[in-house]
Design a protein around this motif. Structure first.
Motif, PDB file in Angstrom:
ATOM      1  N   ASP A  71       5.192  -5.783 -14.196  1.00 48.23           N
ATOM      2  CA  ASP A  71       6.498  -6.049 -14.814  1.00 48.23           C
ATOM      3  C   ASP A  71       6.473  -7.452 -15.424  1.00 48.23           C
ATOM      4  OD1 ASP A  71       9.081  -6.340 -15.603  1.00 48.23           O
ATOM      5  OD2 ASP A  71       9.984  -6.167 -13.605  1.00 48.23           O
ATOM      6  N   PRO A  72       6.020  -7.581 -16.680  1.00 51.46           N
ATOM      7  CA  PRO A  72       5.863  -8.904 -17.307  1.00 51.46           C
ATOM      8  C   PRO A  72       7.163  -9.699 -17.423  1.00 51.46           C
ATOM      9  CG  PRO A  72       4.722  -7.207 -18.572  1.00 51.46           C
ATOM     10  CD  PRO A  72       5.563  -6.494 -17.563  1.00 51.46           C
ATOM     11  N   ASP A  73       8.293  -9.016 -17.377  1.00 57.06           N
ATOM     12  CA  ASP A  73       9.572  -9.710 -17.527  1.00 57.06           C
ATOM     13  C   ASP A  73      10.288  -9.932 -16.199  1.00 57.06           C
ATOM     14  OD1 ASP A  73       9.222  -9.856 -20.245  1.00 57.06           O
ATOM     15  OD2 ASP A  73      10.344  -8.004 -20.657  1.00 57.06           O
ATOM     16  N   ASN A  74       9.537  -9.844 -15.094  1.00 59.79           N
ATOM     17  CA  ASN A  74      10.178 -10.055 -13.797  1.00 59.79           C
ATOM     18  C   ASN A  74      10.419 -11.556 -13.593  1.00 59.79           C
ATOM     19  OD1 ASN A  74      10.204 -10.571 -10.731  1.00 59.79           O
ATOM     20  ND2 ASN A  74      10.465  -8.351 -10.894  1.00 59.79           N
ATOM     21  N   ILE A  75      11.678 -11.910 -13.535  1.00 63.63           N
ATOM     22  CA  ILE A  75      12.053 -13.325 -13.496  1.00 63.63           C
ATOM     23  C   ILE A  75      11.544 -14.008 -12.233  1.00 63.63           C
ATOM     24  CG2 ILE A  75      14.041 -14.893 -13.367  1.00 63.63           C
ATOM     25  CD1 ILE A  75      15.549 -12.750 -15.051  1.00 63.63           C
ATOM     26  N   MET A  76      11.723 -13.358 -11.086  1.00 68.18           N
ATOM     27  CA  MET A  76      11.339 -14.002  -9.833  1.00 68.18           C
ATOM     28  C   MET A  76       9.821 -14.155  -9.716  1.00 68.18           C
ATOM     29  SD  MET A  76      13.955 -15.083  -8.408  1.00 68.18           S
ATOM     30  CE  MET A  76      13.075 -15.706  -6.977  1.00 68.18           C
ATOM     31  N   ALA A  77       9.076 -13.238 -10.275  1.00 66.39           N
ATOM     32  CA  ALA A  77       7.618 -13.361 -10.255  1.00 66.39           C
ATOM     33  C   ALA A  77       7.189 -14.564 -11.088  1.00 66.39           C
ATOM     34  CB  ALA A  77       6.967 -12.085 -10.764  1.00 66.39           C
ATOM     35  N   ARG A  78       7.775 -14.716 -12.280  1.00 67.04           N
ATOM     36  CA  ARG A  78       7.459 -15.862 -13.136  1.00 67.04           C
ATOM     37  C   ARG A  78       7.858 -17.174 -12.451  1.00 67.04           C
ATOM     38  NH1 ARG A  78       3.959 -14.758 -17.328  1.00 67.04           N
ATOM     39  NH2 ARG A  78       4.546 -12.809 -18.367  1.00 67.04           N
ATOM     40  N   TYR A  79       9.067 -17.193 -11.894  1.00 72.63           N
ATOM     41  CA  TYR A  79       9.556 -18.393 -11.214  1.00 72.63           C
ATOM     42  C   TYR A  79       8.657 -18.759 -10.032  1.00 72.63           C
ATOM     43  CZ  TYR A  79      12.377 -21.082  -7.918  1.00 72.63           C
ATOM     44  OH  TYR A  79      12.825 -22.019  -7.018  1.00 72.63           O
ATOM     45  N   SER A  80       8.269 -17.745  -9.259  1.00 71.26           N
ATOM     46  CA  SER A  80       7.404 -17.994  -8.099  1.00 71.26           C
ATOM     47  C   SER A  80       6.055 -18.555  -8.518  1.00 71.26           C
ATOM     48  CB  SER A  80       7.222 -16.713  -7.281  1.00 71.26           C
ATOM     49  OG  SER A  80       8.463 -16.246  -6.801  1.00 71.26           O
ATOM     50  N   MET A  81       5.522 -18.056  -9.634  1.00 66.74           N
ATOM     51  CA  MET A  81       4.271 -18.607 -10.174  1.00 66.74           C
ATOM     52  C   MET A  81       4.460 -20.085 -10.501  1.00 66.74           C
ATOM     53  SD  MET A  81       1.471 -16.541 -10.930  1.00 66.74           S
ATOM     54  CE  MET A  81       0.897 -16.697 -12.619  1.00 66.74           C
ATOM     55  N   GLY A  82       5.562 -20.402 -11.162  1.00 68.11           N
ATOM     56  CA  GLY A  82       5.844 -21.793 -11.508  1.00 68.11           C
ATOM     57  C   GLY A  82       5.946 -22.667 -10.281  1.00 68.11           C
ATOM     58  N   ARG A  83       6.629 -22.161  -9.253  1.00 70.50           N
ATOM     59  CA  ARG A  83       6.791 -22.928  -8.017  1.00 70.50           C
ATOM     60  C   ARG A  83       5.445 -23.236  -7.365  1.00 70.50           C
ATOM     61  NH1 ARG A  83       6.586 -21.760  -2.901  1.00 70.50           N
ATOM     62  NH2 ARG A  83       6.476 -19.516  -3.273  1.00 70.50           N
ATOM     63  N   ILE A  84       4.571 -22.228  -7.321  1.00 71.86           N
ATOM     64  CA  ILE A  84       3.270 -22.436  -6.685  1.00 71.86           C
ATOM     65  C   ILE A  84       2.409 -23.388  -7.510  1.00 71.86           C
ATOM     66  CG2 ILE A  84       1.105 -21.293  -6.040  1.00 71.86           C
ATOM     67  CD1 ILE A  84       2.870 -18.873  -5.211  1.00 71.86           C
ATOM     68  N   LYS A 140       0.840  -1.212   0.000  1.00 72.69           N
ATOM     69  CA  LYS A 140       0.000   0.000   0.000  1.00 72.69           C
ATOM     70  C   LYS A 140       0.867   1.251   0.000  1.00 72.69           C
ATOM     71  CE  LYS A 140      -4.100  -1.923   2.278  1.00 72.69           C
ATOM     72  NZ  LYS A 140      -4.906  -1.928   3.523  1.00 72.69           N
ATOM     73  N   THR A 141       1.975   1.188   0.742  1.00 71.78           N
ATOM     74  CA  THR A 141       2.873   2.332   0.832  1.00 71.78           C
ATOM     75  C   THR A 141       3.624   2.565  -0.482  1.00 71.78           C
ATOM     76  OG1 THR A 141       3.187   1.870   3.176  1.00 71.78           O
ATOM     77  CG2 THR A 141       4.792   3.333   2.135  1.00 71.78           C
ATOM     78  N   ASN A 142       4.046   1.454  -1.095  1.00 70.36           N
ATOM     79  CA  ASN A 142       4.832   1.562  -2.334  1.00 70.36           C
ATOM     80  C   ASN A 142       4.345   0.493  -3.322  1.00 70.36           C
ATOM     81  OD1 ASN A 142       6.688   1.893  -4.344  1.00 70.36           O
ATOM     82  ND2 ASN A 142       8.496   1.477  -3.078  1.00 70.36           N
ATOM     83  N   PRO A 143       3.233   0.763  -4.030  1.00 69.22           N
ATOM     84  CA  PRO A 143       2.619  -0.246  -4.907  1.00 69.22           C
ATOM     85  C   PRO A 143       3.436  -0.582  -6.152  1.00 69.22           C
ATOM     86  CG  PRO A 143       1.485   1.859  -5.118  1.00 69.22           C
ATOM     87  CD  PRO A 143       2.462   2.017  -4.002  1.00 69.22           C
ATOM     88  N   GLU A 144       4.511   0.115  -6.403  1.00 70.18           N
ATOM     89  CA  GLU A 144       5.322  -0.158  -7.585  1.00 70.18           C
ATOM     90  C   GLU A 144       6.503  -1.085  -7.300  1.00 70.18           C
ATOM     91  OE1 GLU A 144       4.354   0.986 -10.544  1.00 70.18           O
ATOM     92  OE2 GLU A 144       2.630   1.803  -9.458  1.00 70.18           O
ATOM     93  N   LYS A 145       6.734  -1.410  -6.029  1.00 64.57           N
ATOM     94  CA  LYS A 145       7.897  -2.235  -5.678  1.00 64.57           C
ATOM     95  C   LYS A 145       7.529  -3.711  -5.827  1.00 64.57           C
ATOM     96  CE  LYS A 145      11.599  -2.736  -2.311  1.00 64.57           C
ATOM     97  NZ  LYS A 145      12.186  -2.255  -1.048  1.00 64.57           N
ATOM     98  N   ILE A 146       8.019  -4.331  -6.894  1.00 64.08           N
ATOM     99  CA  ILE A 146       7.643  -5.704  -7.255  1.00 64.08           C
ATOM    100  C   ILE A 146       8.077  -6.704  -6.187  1.00 64.08           C
ATOM    101  CG2 ILE A 146       7.892  -7.519  -8.995  1.00 64.08           C
ATOM    102  CD1 ILE A 146       6.357  -5.055  -9.941  1.00 64.08           C
ATOM    103  N   GLN A 147       9.223  -6.459  -5.563  1.00 68.35           N
ATOM    104  CA  GLN A 147       9.767  -7.428  -4.613  1.00 68.35           C
ATOM    105  C   GLN A 147       8.786  -7.710  -3.477  1.00 68.35           C
ATOM    106  OE1 GLN A 147      12.535  -8.772  -5.610  1.00 68.35           O
ATOM    107  NE2 GLN A 147      12.616 -10.259  -3.946  1.00 68.35           N
ATOM    108  N   ASN A 148       8.044  -6.701  -3.055  1.00 72.18           N
ATOM    109  CA  ASN A 148       7.097  -6.909  -1.951  1.00 72.18           C
ATOM    110  C   ASN A 148       5.946  -7.819  -2.360  1.00 72.18           C
ATOM    111  OD1 ASN A 148       8.492  -5.395  -0.029  1.00 72.18           O
ATOM    112  ND2 ASN A 148       7.537  -3.473  -0.679  1.00 72.18           N
ATOM    113  N   TYR A 149       5.523  -7.756  -3.633  1.00 72.62           N
ATOM    114  CA  TYR A 149       4.492  -8.672  -4.115  1.00 72.62           C
ATOM    115  C   TYR A 149       4.998 -10.119  -4.065  1.00 72.62           C
ATOM    116  CZ  TYR A 149       1.922  -4.640  -6.030  1.00 72.62           C
ATOM    117  OH  TYR A 149       1.223  -3.469  -6.189  1.00 72.62           O
ATOM    118  N   ILE A 150       6.257 -10.284  -4.453  1.00 68.75           N
ATOM    119  CA  ILE A 150       6.834 -11.635  -4.465  1.00 68.75           C
ATOM    120  C   ILE A 150       6.931 -12.180  -3.047  1.00 68.75           C
ATOM    121  CG2 ILE A 150       8.906 -12.984  -5.034  1.00 68.75           C
ATOM    122  CD1 ILE A 150       9.323 -10.950  -7.372  1.00 68.75           C
TER     123      ILE A 150
END
Length: 547
Positions: free
Chosen positions: A187-200, A151-161
């Protein structure tokens, strides 16, 4: 200069002095401490201004101790600095990190909570506190913090991960996936987001979706070895062994020392009958980590399954040297020694086992089998009967006692114990075959014998010796064409069994094919050492046919 500036200054100086000799480094550090102590008079943000020279001195020493990984020394100097500014959330956060490094988790949580209480929006303290909660499996508390950070910083992808990870650890997989989809939309090219999706998706057993995300991951980062590893798991779960092997092989190329992936890959190699490749991988692990007993166990099983008993013995001895009371391994070693006909060593092994585990019926059964192999039938019977007192309704024990009775020509008891075996377990393949074959050898109850062995074949269709028994029943019933079909199948399966070739010759003789009969009998003689009395029987048959 404030405290964070001091840290940055020291970091930059360390980059310069990293290649210097120790004497030069010592003089540079002394100069830095004096210089920085004189200049630290201004502070801003969450760090107090107007620090004393002594406090700045302690802070500099704390940072220097951190670079030397002397965590206790660093902590001592930071705590002295905090005494002058007890409200500094910056210092509290740094101290919390050191508490983590010294495994003082409760203290780390306490001081991080205090930092957040004093400055509820201070992101470094919130991030550390969320990590600490997660490490203690307090996932709901960690989730609350990451939701606040987003909520404080909605653009920081790492917090979503991070948030998605907490959701997944709390078994809230739908929320985890929704959070990652939001991250990917940003960020469609965020590697860790894609990897995390795969893991789940792997965790939720949605393997096709997992593979799709993991393939996108490796397209973005071809050297991401764990993405290939997860892809291998997904393909393996879908039953696609070839693609699983390919994925694991790619993973290993980038991470040569990952023993767990090599173990999984070796299992798949075995499934594809790539024995040498499996053994090669396991030996690689063993060279790197000779203390990995699981690898020695895997190698021992492969060697034993392929009748490489000396190699199996070597691997088992490695395990026993580390685990001298490992019952299954000691038991397996005893059996291997029996296969190697090292009977004295095998007896000593089983005596040791019986002493260690006097109430273990499996030890007694294996001991009895050893004596059967040694043709010491009295001792074999003794061990089987002792096992029967521990397992009175064990079909295996009754079967082996029946074998003892057959070997000692107590045929009435043999038939009784075989029937008892089948009363306990009607699907005991060995007993079905043994009873059926025993009837056929004596020309008794041939219809019953046929039914028994047909059931055994249905339960174990790949067994050559059971196929031979079926052929022999047909032979005894005068059904020579049917007998030939089954005994030829048996010979194709077990090509070094002298009795099967003897039977094959007998069938050919009944079909008036004397040349084929002699050829089969001669083949039987090649393996006559495996069957007592066979050489004399076959030589007489060949002599009779040539009269």
């Amino acid at each position: 200069m404030n405290l964070s500036s001091i840290r940055l200054s020291i970091v930059s100086h360390y980059a310069i002095i990293n290649s210097m000799n120790l004497k030069a480094i010592k003089y540079i550090l002394l100069f830095m401490i004096v210089l920085l102590a004189e200049s630290c008079s201004v502070s801003k943000g969450v760090v107090k201004s107007n620090y004393s020279k002594e406090s700045n001195y302690h802070y500099i020493l704390a940072v220097e101790a951190e670079f030397s990984q002397n965590w206790d020394e660093a902590l001592k100097h930071l705590e002295l600095t905090l005494k002058e500014d007890p409200d500094s959330v910056y210092l509290m956060t740094e101290i919390s990190e050191l508490y983590m490094k010294t495994n003082r988790i409760d203290d780390a949580i306490r001081i991080s909570e205090e930092a957040v209480r004093r400055s509820p929006d201070y992101e470094p303290a919130l991030s550390i506190l969320a990590y600490l909660y997660s490490s203690q499996r307090k996932f709901q508390k960690a989730i609350s913090i990451y939701e606040k950070l987003i909520k404080t910083n909605p653009e920081k992808i790492q917090n979503y991960i991070h948030l998605a990870y907490q959701y997944s650890m709390d078994n809230q997989f739908n929320k985890a996936l929704a959070t990652l989809k939001k991250a990917i939309s940003l960020d469609p090219d965020n590697i860790m987001a894609r990897y995390s999706m795969g893991r789940i998706y792997v965790e939720t057993k949605e393997y096709d979706k997992a593979i799709e995300e993991l393939q996108k991951t490796v397209e973005l980062n071809p050297s991401f070895w764990d993405a290939y590893n997860l892809m291998g798991l997904a393909y393996e779960s879908l039953g696609d062994t070839d693609k699983a092997i390919s994925s694991y092989e790619e993973s290993i190329k980038m991470n040569l020392h990952n023993a767990e992936i090599k173990k999984r890959l070796s299992v798949l190699y075995l499934k594809k009958e790539k024995i040498n490749e499996a053994v090669g991988l396991l030996n690689e692990i063993s060279k790197t980590n000779p203390g990995d007993l699981e690898v020695h166990g895997m190698l021992a099983k492969i060697y034993a399954d392929n009748r490489q008993y000396e190699e199996a013995e070597r691997e088992l001895n490695v395990i026993i040297s580390a685990q001298p009371k490992n019952a299954p391994v000691l038991l397996t070693l005893g059996r291997i020694l029996a296969f190697l006909q090292k009977y004295d060593e095998a007896v000593k092994q089983f005596e040791k086992l019986e002493e260690l585990f006097p109430e273990n019926p499996d030890v007694l059964i294996s001991f009895g089998q050893l004596y059967l192999q040694k043709k010491d039938y009295d001792r074999a019977e003794e061990k089987f009967r002792k096992a029967l007192t521990l397992k009175p309704e064990n079909d295996e024990v009754f079967f082996y006692l029946a074998v003892v009775y057959e070997k000692t020509q107590r045929f009435s008891e043999m038939f009784s114990y075989l029937k008892k075996t089948l009363d306990i377990n009607p699907d005991n393949v060995q007993a079905l075959n043994y009873l059926g074959y025993s009837y056929a050898e004596r020309g008794l109850n041939l219809d019953e014998a046929l039914g028994l062995i047909q059931k055994a074949v249905k339960l174990d269709p790949e067994s050559g010796y059971i196929r031979d028994s079926l052929g022999w029943v047909y032979f005894k019933k005068g059904m020579y064409t049917e007998a030939l079909i089954e005994i030829k199948k048996a010979a194709e399966t077990d090509g070094n069994d002298p009795v099967i070739f003897e039977h094959l010759g007998d069938v050919y003789l009944k079909l008036d094919n004397k040349d084929a009969a002699q050829e089969a009998w001669k083949k039987s003689l090649e393996f006559h050492n495996n069957e007592e009395g066979l050489k004399e029987r076959i030589e007489k048959k060949i002599q009779d046919i040539n009269k």
